[in-house]
Design a protein around this motif. Structure first.
Motif: not given
Lengths: 140, 207
Positions: B131-144, B151-153, B181-187
């Motif tokens: 299980i992970v709960n990540l603070d991220t930014t959306i960089r790209g969106i594809a179908r699946n 962070g830097q990864h 794209i560009g939104q902050s997203a918690q995953v």
């Protein structure tokens, strides 16, 4: 320093990883204070420093959260179960500004805005990691 | 409302504590791990308390699974050290979704909560695998999948048939079309050790 019972704040808490870990968390580092560990009862506070505040900006959600720096101790209580965990602040977070108005509820009562992040060890001591968020009261 | 006895301690809590004490002292009665309330993955939101406040010193285990011997998970801690997690027939298991112990594999990461036993194992109340709960930014969106910066990864997020999205704090929906794209997203998701991607269970965006 012992955990106290003086009310400090209330809101949502989520969880995050830090220190040595696996998967995407493997490079998380020790947090803003340098000593954060997922396996310890640690937490991240949105106003751990002036720099931290400028990133998290809880004020944009109407939360004038007081400064509590590295090493501060807080008692975190699940709003409904009453389960508590004593944590030490070792990081900056969460980015409250990104989640203005978000509410987490139990028993029909809700807490609004992310004002605290807990390590997996601390979060799982009062709730289940798969829930992701919990409504909590915070004491010091 | 939970029933209370004359001392003000929830009766349910008393039963849990007695059960746990029996488990801790008796060794073999490891079913006592269920007393921590891990059977219901969302019990934290339930009307009844999910965790006994009196059980403040539950054990926590973190690390990678290096071996599975019967019902015992051998775990190498990320910071060094080694732990043994005793699974029971009532241990709550989460791996992408509520599951059974059969889905756990060597190489998986885990967080486990449980009760320390006399033989040094931790009788697991709940095990969250990968299980992970990540603070991220959306960089790209594809179908699946979604491409995320953590962070830097870069992290690839796999969209599942039951992936849910939450917009501005509202309830979960299967509609992912409003991600930008560009939104902050918690995953909230589960790491796949085989390719280092993440299966997205829930993606939350703020505004």
């Amino acid at each position: 320093m012992a955990c106290g019972s003086t009310s400090l704040w209330a809101g949502e808490t989520s969880w995050f990883c830090c220190g040595n870990s696996w998967g995407p968390c493997g490079s998380a580092g020790g947090g803003a204070c340098g000593n954060c560990q997922s396996s310890a009862h640690h937490g991240a506070w949105p106003n751990a420093s002036a720099n931290c505040f400028s990133i998290t900006r809880p004020d944009l959600c109407g939360e004038n959260i007081p400064r509590r720096g590295c090493g501060s101790v807080m008692n975190v209580r699940h709003q409904c179960s009453g389960a508590t965990v004593c944590i030490t602040i070792t990081d900056c977070g969460p980015r409250t500004k990104d989640w203005c108005g978000e509410a987490t509820c139990c028993n029909g009562a809700c807490r609004t805005n992310r004002v605290l992040d807990l390590t997996p060890a601390a979060f799982s001591a009062i709730g289940n990691l798969s829930s992701g968020k919990l409504p909590v009261y915070i004491y010091e | 409302m939970n029933a209370r006895n004359t001392t003000g301690v929830p009766a349910e809590g008393m039963r849990r504590r007695r059960f746990l004490t029996t488990a801790a002292l008796g060794g073999a009665t490891i079913v006592g791990a269920s007393a921590l309330g891990g059977l219901d993955a969302d019990a934290a939101f339930a009307a009844e308390p999910s965790l006994d406040p009196a059980i403040a010193k539950s054990s926590f285990v973190e690390g990678r699974i290096t071996g599975i011997t019967g019902s015992v998970l051998e775990v190498a801690g990320s910071g060094g050290g080694h732990a043994r997690v005793q699974m029971t027939h009532v241990t709550s298991v989460w791996k992408v979704r509520p599951a059974t112990a059969e889905v756990i594999e060597v190489g998986d990461g885990l967080y486990a909560r449980g009760v320390p036993m006399p033989d040094g194992t931790v009788a697991a109340d709940a095990v969250w695998v990968n299980i992970v709960n990540l603070d991220t930014t959306i960089r790209g969106i594809a179908r699946n999948r979604v491409h995320l910066a953590h962070g830097q990864h870069e992290v690839v997020g796999n969209i599942l048939t039951d992936t849910g999205a939450s917009y501005a704090g509202r309830g979960l929906t299967s509609d992912l079309s409003r991600l930008r794209i560009g939104q902050s997203a918690q995953v909230l998701g589960a790491w796949r050790p085989s390719d280092d991607s993440v299966d997205v269970v829930r993606i939350s965006v703020g505004h």
